[in-house]
Design a protein around this motif. Structure first.
Motif, PDB file in Angstrom:
ATOM      1  N   SER A  57      79.086  41.272  51.210  1.00 38.37           N
ATOM      2  CA  SER A  57      78.647  40.296  50.220  1.00 38.37           C
ATOM      3  C   SER A  57      77.145  40.415  49.967  1.00 38.37           C
ATOM      4  O   SER A  57      76.690  40.354  48.813  1.00 38.37           O
ATOM      5  N   GLU A 114      82.145  45.632  39.203  1.00 41.95           N
ATOM      6  CA  GLU A 114      82.237  45.078  40.551  1.00 41.95           C
ATOM      7  C   GLU A 114      83.693  44.871  40.966  1.00 41.95           C
ATOM      8  O   GLU A 114      84.070  45.158  42.097  1.00 41.95           O
ATOM      9  N   VAL A 115      84.514  44.383  40.037  1.00 40.37           N
ATOM     10  CA  VAL A 115      85.931  44.169  40.345  1.00 40.37           C
ATOM     11  C   VAL A 115      86.625  45.502  40.610  1.00 40.37           C
ATOM     12  O   VAL A 115      87.382  45.633  41.579  1.00 40.37           O
ATOM     13  N   ALA A 118      85.496  46.819  44.029  1.00 37.82           N
ATOM     14  CA  ALA A 118      86.066  46.041  45.139  1.00 37.82           C
ATOM     15  C   ALA A 118      87.566  46.304  45.292  1.00 37.82           C
ATOM     16  O   ALA A 118      88.058  46.492  46.405  1.00 37.82           O
ATOM     17  N   ARG A 119      88.290  46.331  44.177  1.00 40.79           N
ATOM     18  CA  ARG A 119      89.750  46.476  44.245  1.00 40.79           C
ATOM     19  C   ARG A 119      90.174  47.899  44.589  1.00 40.79           C
ATOM     20  O   ARG A 119      91.040  48.106  45.425  1.00 40.79           O
ATOM     21  N   LEU A 124      90.252  46.106  48.425  1.00 40.23           N
ATOM     22  CA  LEU A 124      90.417  44.685  48.688  1.00 40.23           C
ATOM     23  C   LEU A 124      91.524  44.104  47.814  1.00 40.23           C
ATOM     24  O   LEU A 124      91.805  44.619  46.730  1.00 40.23           O
ATOM     25  N   GLU A 126      93.150  40.954  45.467  1.00 32.31           N
ATOM     26  CA  GLU A 126      92.532  40.126  44.435  1.00 32.31           C
ATOM     27  C   GLU A 126      91.834  38.917  45.054  1.00 32.31           C
ATOM     28  O   GLU A 126      90.738  38.540  44.649  1.00 32.31           O
ATOM     29  N   GLN A 128      90.596  38.644  48.159  1.00 39.09           N
ATOM     30  CA  GLN A 128      89.398  39.104  48.859  1.00 39.09           C
ATOM     31  C   GLN A 128      88.282  39.448  47.872  1.00 39.09           C
ATOM     32  O   GLN A 128      87.106  39.172  48.121  1.00 39.09           O
ATOM     33  N   THR A 129      88.662  40.053  46.749  1.00 39.54           N
ATOM     34  CA  THR A 129      87.678  40.395  45.719  1.00 39.54           C
ATOM     35  C   THR A 129      87.046  39.125  45.155  1.00 39.54           C
ATOM     36  O   THR A 129      85.831  39.055  44.973  1.00 39.54           O
ATOM     37  N   LEU A 133      83.041  38.371  45.452  1.00 43.98           N
ATOM     38  CA  LEU A 133      82.213  38.217  44.253  1.00 43.98           C
ATOM     39  C   LEU A 133      81.909  36.763  43.927  1.00 43.98           C
ATOM     40  O   LEU A 133      81.189  36.475  42.966  1.00 43.98           O
ATOM     41  N   VAL A 140      88.965  37.493  38.471  1.00 45.12           N
ATOM     42  CA  VAL A 140      89.183  38.839  39.022  1.00 45.12           C
ATOM     43  C   VAL A 140      90.292  39.539  38.239  1.00 45.12           C
ATOM     44  O   VAL A 140      90.158  40.701  37.854  1.00 45.12           O
ATOM     45  N   GLY A 144      89.543  42.712  35.921  1.00 46.13           N
ATOM     46  CA  GLY A 144      90.250  43.917  36.345  1.00 46.13           C
ATOM     47  C   GLY A 144      91.097  44.499  35.226  1.00 46.13           C
ATOM     48  O   GLY A 144      91.086  45.709  34.988  1.00 46.13           O
TER      49      GLY A 144
END
Length: 159
Positions: A57, A114-115, A118-119, A124, A126, A128-129, A133, A140, A144
């Protein structure tokens, strides 16, 4: 404890920051800042087992901050690592595909990028993403979906 965290997470965090920033030196700075912050605030950390999530983070926040602080546009070169191919022609095709993908991801708006990172890069979920964020689950999913649609339009192979 901090040295174990560093050995465990540093390489992955630098990769994450490189994907978000497009510059290895800037990425290393962001990761270093995150570790310094963790060291400085270690005694205030409620759950030391969540230090990895704290670092992820912190790196994302620092990358956002660095992006906002950039005054001039820079030509970012692809930094994706490829597995060696059997022959040079295959390697050239893989390098070209990786460069096009990296450029397409970097061209996405910040939140969509960023999505996607992360994904699909960090793997990660959804939920956790959204936590990483600090956005809602619907956000998300929306970012996405839009990012994947934009990437699909931008990477279509010419006939």
């Amino acid at each position: 404890m901090l040295d174990v965290l560093f050995r465990t997470h540093c390489v992955a965090l630098v990769r994450l920051a490189v994907v978000l920033l497009g510059d290895r030196a800037e990425a290393e700075e962001a990761v270093q800042d995150a570790f310094v912050s963790l060291h400085r605030n270690w005694s205030q950390l409620r759950d030391t087992s969540a230090a990895g999530a704290y670092l992820r983070s912190a790196v994302v926040r620092r990358c956002r901050s660095r992006q906002r602080g950039l005054i001039r546009a820079r030509a970012a070169t692809p930094r994706l690592t490829l597995l060696p191919s059997e022959n040079l022609e295959d390697l050239a095709v893989e390098v070209d595909e990786a460069a096009r993908m990296a450029a397409a991801v970097r061209a996405l708006p910040t939140r969509q990028r960023e999505v996607v990172v992360a994904r699909y890069y960090l793997g990660l979920t959804e939920v956790q993403t959204a936590q990483l964020l600090n956005v809602g689950l619907g956000s998300v999913k929306r970012h996405g979906h839009r990012a994947l649609a934009a990437l699909q339009r931008g990477i279509e192979v010419p006939s």
